[in-house]
Scaffold this motif. Structure first.
Motif: not given
Length: 249
Positions: A15-17, A23-25, A41-45
């Motif tokens: 859910q958090a992901l 969210l804005p960059s 960091s890896e999951r969100l890029g």
């Protein structure tokens, strides 16, 4: 129990992901654990920064009198902590008593569950909602965390080290804790007990020689400053405030 807790944790994580991908960059993403920061960091890029929790340093008082004391501190209505308290008294304590018969065990924390209260006995104290865990640490000879389950980072390990007390912990309990002269990490039960006994039987003046490591624990003041720096940087980089959309009345 471990599978159930992990399942619930993973569901909230997904859910958090989804929320954080929206969210804005320009948003700054912060987390406590360094390992979590790398994974997110890896999951969100995108970059996720770790700002570890702190603890307040407090000088340990002079050698105390009385029987040797082992303490365990944590929220006592939390499943993994309940399990740890039960492991401590049912599995660890009897082995310690074989070598240190007068050792006392103190379990302290918020809202103890009935199963934790039932652990109290002639050589076991259960202290509910103590005003200061620092007093518990300073009255003990060693803090013990025999966690077998749980997620996240155990702040009480850090707090015990900052109080200048030796700590014996499992790898689960010491997750992401830096090397420290007062910290012993053991997974094997016999070695775990040996570490406890060594600290209960060692002169306290010898233990205090290792307390220089207290200064390596981050203070909450330092942690607060890092958050403030991130906030100031975000405000500076954000530029003008975005226009708020309004709908006609």
């Amino acid at each position: 129990m471990a599978r159930g807790w992990r399942s619930a944790y993973r569901a909230r994580e997904h859910q958090a992901l989804r929320a954080e991908r929206r969210l804005p960059s320009r948003a700054r993403l912060l987390t406590v654990g360094a390992q979590d920061a790398l994974e997110w960091s890896e999951r969100l890029g995108r970059q996720v920064r770790s700002i570890p929790n702190g603890a307040e340093h407090a000088a340990r008082p002079a050698a105390k009198r009385g029987p040797p004391v082992v303490c365990f501190v944590g929220s006592l209505n939390y499943g993994p902590n309940i399990d740890s308290a039960q492991v401590l008294i049912s599995k660890i304590a009897p082995l310690v008593w074989q070598q240190v018969p007068d050792a006392r065990f103190v379990i302290a924390g918020r809202r103890p569950a009935p199963s934790v209260l039932s652990l109290a006995g002639p050589r076991v104290d259960v202290l509910a909602n103590v005003p200061s865990v620092l007093d518990v640490f300073h009255a003990a000879d060693v803090a013990v965390f025999p966690d077998e389950h749980g997620v996240g980072i155990r702040n009480s390990v850090r707090e015990a080290l900052a109080a200048g007390i030796p700590v014996v912990a499992t790898p689960v309990a010491a997750r992401e804790q830096d090397t420290h002269p007062l910290l012993s990490i053991e997974e094997d039960t016999d070695k775990f007990v040996r570490q406890i006994v060594d600290r209960l039987t060692a002169p306290r003046t010898d233990q205090r020689d290792a307390e220089g490591g207290v200064a390596t624990i981050r203070t909450w003041k330092a942690v607060t400053q890092e958050y403030l720096d991130e906030l100031r940087s975000a405000i500076h980089d954000g530029g003008a405030a975005p226009q708020r959309r309004t709908s006609p009345v």
